[in-house]
Design a protein around this motif. Structure first.
Motif, PDB file in Angstrom:
ATOM      1  N   MET A   1       0.844  -1.183   0.000  1.00  0.00           N
ATOM      2  CA  MET A   1       0.000   0.000   0.000  1.00  0.00           C
ATOM      3  C   MET A   1       0.890   1.247   0.000  1.00  0.00           C
ATOM      4  N   ALA A   2       0.532   2.204  -0.823  1.00  0.00           N
ATOM      5  CA  ALA A   2       1.303   3.439  -0.942  1.00  0.00           C
ATOM      6  C   ALA A   2       1.120   4.307   0.298  1.00  0.00           C
ATOM      7  N   LYS A   3       2.160   4.979   0.664  1.00  0.00           N
ATOM      8  CA  LYS A   3       2.110   5.935   1.778  1.00  0.00           C
ATOM      9  C   LYS A   3       1.401   7.199   1.277  1.00  0.00           C
ATOM     10  N   CYS A   4       0.817   7.965   2.181  1.00  0.00           N
ATOM     11  CA  CYS A   4       0.055   9.150   1.772  1.00  0.00           C
ATOM     12  C   CYS A   4       0.924  10.133   0.997  1.00  0.00           C
ATOM     13  N   TRP A   5       2.183  10.270   1.345  1.00  0.00           N
ATOM     14  CA  TRP A   5       3.066  11.225   0.676  1.00  0.00           C
ATOM     15  C   TRP A   5       3.510  10.750  -0.704  1.00  0.00           C
ATOM     16  N   GLU A   6       3.183   9.514  -1.057  1.00  0.00           N
ATOM     17  CA  GLU A   6       3.536   8.966  -2.377  1.00  0.00           C
ATOM     18  C   GLU A   6       2.408   9.129  -3.381  1.00  0.00           C
ATOM     19  N   GLN A   7       1.303   9.750  -2.976  1.00  0.00           N
ATOM     20  CA  GLN A   7       0.135   9.922  -3.835  1.00  0.00           C
ATOM     21  C   GLN A   7      -0.102  11.397  -4.123  1.00  0.00           C
ATOM     22  N   ARG A   8      -0.483  11.690  -5.353  1.00  0.00           N
ATOM     23  CA  ARG A   8      -0.695  13.084  -5.758  1.00  0.00           C
ATOM     24  C   ARG A   8      -2.055  13.625  -5.346  1.00  0.00           C
ATOM     25  N   GLY A   9      -3.050  12.800  -5.227  1.00  0.00           N
ATOM     26  CA  GLY A   9      -4.374  13.276  -4.833  1.00  0.00           C
ATOM     27  C   GLY A   9      -5.321  13.475  -6.003  1.00  0.00           C
ATOM     28  N   PHE A  51      13.435  21.914   9.402  1.00  0.00           N
ATOM     29  CA  PHE A  51      14.815  22.018   8.919  1.00  0.00           C
ATOM     30  C   PHE A  51      15.647  20.759   9.143  1.00  0.00           C
ATOM     31  N   ASP A  52      15.001  19.658   9.511  1.00  0.00           N
ATOM     32  CA  ASP A  52      15.718  18.396   9.733  1.00  0.00           C
ATOM     33  C   ASP A  52      16.359  17.934   8.418  1.00  0.00           C
ATOM     34  N   PRO A  53      17.679  17.893   8.348  1.00  0.00           N
ATOM     35  CA  PRO A  53      18.360  17.537   7.104  1.00  0.00           C
ATOM     36  C   PRO A  53      18.338  16.042   6.784  1.00  0.00           C
ATOM     37  N   THR A  54      17.822  15.219   7.692  1.00  0.00           N
ATOM     38  CA  THR A  54      17.832  13.773   7.458  1.00  0.00           C
ATOM     39  C   THR A  54      16.580  13.272   6.739  1.00  0.00           C
ATOM     40  N   ILE A  55      15.580  14.117   6.585  1.00  0.00           N
ATOM     41  CA  ILE A  55      14.319  13.712   5.946  1.00  0.00           C
ATOM     42  C   ILE A  55      14.471  13.707   4.428  1.00  0.00           C
ATOM     43  N   ASP A  56      14.023  12.641   3.802  1.00  0.00           N
ATOM     44  CA  ASP A  56      14.074  12.535   2.335  1.00  0.00           C
ATOM     45  C   ASP A  56      12.807  13.154   1.749  1.00  0.00           C
ATOM     46  N   ARG A  57      12.842  14.443   1.518  1.00  0.00           N
ATOM     47  CA  ARG A  57      11.680  15.170   0.997  1.00  0.00           C
ATOM     48  C   ARG A  57      11.405  14.876  -0.477  1.00  0.00           C
ATOM     49  N   SER A  58      12.349  14.272  -1.160  1.00  0.00           N
ATOM     50  CA  SER A  58      12.180  13.990  -2.590  1.00  0.00           C
ATOM     51  C   SER A  58      11.064  12.981  -2.858  1.00  0.00           C
ATOM     52  N   VAL A  59      10.687  12.179  -1.874  1.00  0.00           N
ATOM     53  CA  VAL A  59       9.639  11.173  -2.073  1.00  0.00           C
ATOM     54  C   VAL A  59       8.238  11.765  -1.990  1.00  0.00           C
ATOM     55  N   ALA A  60       8.104  12.946  -1.430  1.00  0.00           N
ATOM     56  CA  ALA A  60       6.787  13.574  -1.296  1.00  0.00           C
ATOM     57  C   ALA A  60       6.285  14.037  -2.658  1.00  0.00           C
ATOM     58  N   GLN A  61       5.098  13.597  -3.026  1.00  0.00           N
ATOM     59  CA  GLN A  61       4.508  13.978  -4.302  1.00  0.00           C
ATOM     60  C   GLN A  61       3.773  15.317  -4.226  1.00  0.00           C
ATOM     61  N   ARG A  62       3.470  15.748  -3.015  1.00  0.00           N
ATOM     62  CA  ARG A  62       2.742  16.997  -2.831  1.00  0.00           C
ATOM     63  C   ARG A  62       3.563  17.935  -1.962  1.00  0.00           C
ATOM     64  N   GLU A  63       3.583  19.187  -2.323  1.00  0.00           N
ATOM     65  CA  GLU A  63       4.315  20.202  -1.563  1.00  0.00           C
ATOM     66  C   GLU A  63       3.819  20.285  -0.117  1.00  0.00           C
ATOM     67  N   ILE A  64       2.532  20.083   0.067  1.00  0.00           N
ATOM     68  CA  ILE A  64       1.936  20.196   1.404  1.00  0.00           C
ATOM     69  C   ILE A  64       2.541  19.183   2.375  1.00  0.00           C
ATOM     70  N   CYS A  65       3.040  18.069   1.863  1.00  0.00           N
ATOM     71  CA  CYS A  65       3.651  17.044   2.721  1.00  0.00           C
ATOM     72  C   CYS A  65       4.939  17.541   3.365  1.00  0.00           C
ATOM     73  N   THR A  66       5.631  18.454   2.712  1.00  0.00           N
ATOM     74  CA  THR A  66       6.947  18.876   3.209  1.00  0.00           C
ATOM     75  C   THR A  66       6.861  19.725   4.483  1.00  0.00           C
ATOM     76  N   TYR A  67       5.656  20.127   4.881  1.00  0.00           N
ATOM     77  CA  TYR A  67       5.502  20.788   6.178  1.00  0.00           C
ATOM     78  C   TYR A  67       4.398  20.133   7.010  1.00  0.00           C
ATOM     79  N   CYS A  68       4.155  18.859   6.737  1.00  0.00           N
ATOM     80  CA  CYS A  68       3.207  18.060   7.514  1.00  0.00           C
ATOM     81  C   CYS A  68       3.980  17.323   8.611  1.00  0.00           C
ATOM     82  N   GLY A  69       3.555  17.486   9.844  1.00  0.00           N
ATOM     83  CA  GLY A  69       4.217  16.844  10.964  1.00  0.00           C
ATOM     84  C   GLY A  69       4.263  15.330  10.837  1.00  0.00           C
ATOM     85  N   PHE A  70       3.203  14.730  10.313  1.00  0.00           N
ATOM     86  CA  PHE A  70       3.165  13.277  10.159  1.00  0.00           C
ATOM     87  C   PHE A  70       4.258  12.812   9.195  1.00  0.00           C
ATOM     88  N   PHE A  71       4.362  13.463   8.050  1.00  0.00           N
ATOM     89  CA  PHE A  71       5.404  13.101   7.083  1.00  0.00           C
ATOM     90  C   PHE A  71       6.794  13.348   7.659  1.00  0.00           C
TER      91      PHE A  71
END
Length: 81
Positions: A1-9, A51-71
């Motif tokens: 199952m795809a993670k929420c950040w892997e889907q465009r919506g 600003f956590d440099p260890t997070i792989d933000r490249s996997v997020a398909q939506r910009e909104i994920c990059t400031y979502c606490g869950f992601f």
């Protein structure tokens, strides 16, 4: 199952008509279909997460994920981190 950040919506038909769809970029936050309605979604202003440099933000398909606490807490980490 795809993670929420892997889907465009949106589906293929919507993407074909979307004025700002670019498969090489994240869905912009201004897109109505990029909004997240999941109960796990929480916008964060925590600088330690944003600003956590260890997070792989490249996997997020939506910009909104990059400031979502869950992601930011549960998303993938860069290798070696």
């Amino acid at each position: 199952m795809a993670k929420c950040w892997e889907q465009r919506g949106c589906d293929d038909e919507m993407m074909s008509e979307c004025p700002h769809y670019n498969p090489e970029e994240k869905c912009p936050s201004r897109c109505a279909f990029a909004q997240c309605d999941r109960t796990t979604h929480s916008v964060t202003s925590d600088p330690a997460l944003i600003f956590d440099p260890t997070i792989d933000r490249s996997v997020a398909q939506r910009e909104i994920c990059t400031y979502c606490g869950f992601f930011l807490k549960n998303g993938p980490r860069l290798s070696g981190s």
